[in-house]
Write a protein that holds these residues in place. Sequence first.
Motif: not given
Length: 529
Positions: A194, A197, A201, A204-205, A208-210, A228
Amino acid sequence: MRDFHDPKRSPIYAANGALATSHPLATQAGLDVLKRGGNAVDAAVTAAAVLAVVEPSMTAIGGDGFALIHQPGKPLYGLNSSGRAAAALSTEMLVGQGWSEMDDLSPHAVTVPGVVKSWESLLASHGTMGLEEALKPAIEAAEAGFVVYPRVWSDWQECVAKLTSQGAGGQHYLVDGRAPRMGTIHKLPALAATLKVIAKEGAKGFYEGAVAADIVAELKQRGGVMTEEDLAGVSADPCTPVTAGYRGIELAELPPNGTGIIAQVILNLLERFELKGLEPHGAERLHLEMEAARIGYAIRDAHIGDPTTMGVAAEALIDKAWAKGLAATIDPAKRNEDLPSTDPNFTSDTIYLSCVDRDGMAVSLINSIFKGFGSGIVTEKTGIILQNRGAGFRVKPGHPNTIEGGKRPLHTIIPAMAMQGDKPRYCFGVMGGQYQPTGHAHVITNMVDFGMDPQEALDSARLFWRPDGTIELEPTLGQEVYDGLKAKGHPVDWTKVPHGGGQIIEIDHDAGVLIAGSDPRKDGCAMGY
């Protein structure tokens, strides 16, 4: 200066830069940044990220963050990156479900984590590096593993039942159903992934996202209503610090929803008494501290919350004239059973680190997940411990701190800085949940009134009350103090767990030297060069 026959630490003296944290690995990582030419913000964020790995019961990327920054020639800068309640939550909803108070293990106690946003914001506004570089030591610690230190283990093993009952926490943070043994190496591969990521990113990583989807899914299966969109709406908000004078210094704290101004309230009350002539660890001094703190916390409980819903301005709560009247209700001889009105209109509560660099930039930074391992809820795929800061809300219609969607709760974590003129004298903070405003007042009076250096001020024995009002003394205060407080009407007991922790860096501008201390109640240390 300490008694060299007494086995305690001396403060650290440094000419170029200093850093004090609650864990040696974090201090080392931050000091490496300073030595490579990074500034105090770079070092502070790097160290904080390491702490989010190696001290998991106290802080995590699923928590919140606040900071104060002094940069020579510029106004003092504050940052509030505490998270908000899920938009769908409301007092009406919880009352309808039979709630009368917050449940700190509930998914509704999980507010949007603000700490990753705070790190990115601090680096962007005041740092010289990005998250990718700042997170490298934390990623290494999570991936390769870290040795479990004694105080970390002690806190960890107290939370085994919470982690077990809440699900995936046991998968990431327990070994055969138990806390990792002290002195063993523990790895956190999911958390390392994590962090990678986020390093790649940016914030934002995380929001947002996974990663965000995993947080929402984990809460939803427990009945949570965070979305989210709630995560994507996170903000790290600059704010103007609030200052209040105390015997030649100006104590700077962040405004509500934090409780820093309660430290200022306590000091306003103590300023009315001549502390200097009292025994620093005697019942007379500590009685006054407890009486002032009891008034301060009554003010906190009545008024502090999200500033958008508070009915009184922070400036009114730290008004010196009001404090004079409140102080008159404190009897040096006995406990006051009837606290005065806490309405100013009637009469007119973690890891903390301090860092200063060679250019005079000073950073007071605090991150937290509130109670041990926060809510105990840990995301299964991404290994994120989620805070329970929402437990700081009330479920009380009309109260400034009642829970509503999008609100920030009353917050216990408070960074501080004591100024003399336009320069910082002490860059400091004290950990320990609800204790923190009292802790700020305690170490400031230790240094200002009793001439202690930063390490002595932190070593100094403490006391604080538990929920039933009983004052718990650290055993080093001794039987005489116990008996003295009891004679003044205080219900007293010995504490089984030390009160909080803390870090202080004093800046001697005349000598060009930094003097740093780190609380012995934790595993950490101060280092400089």
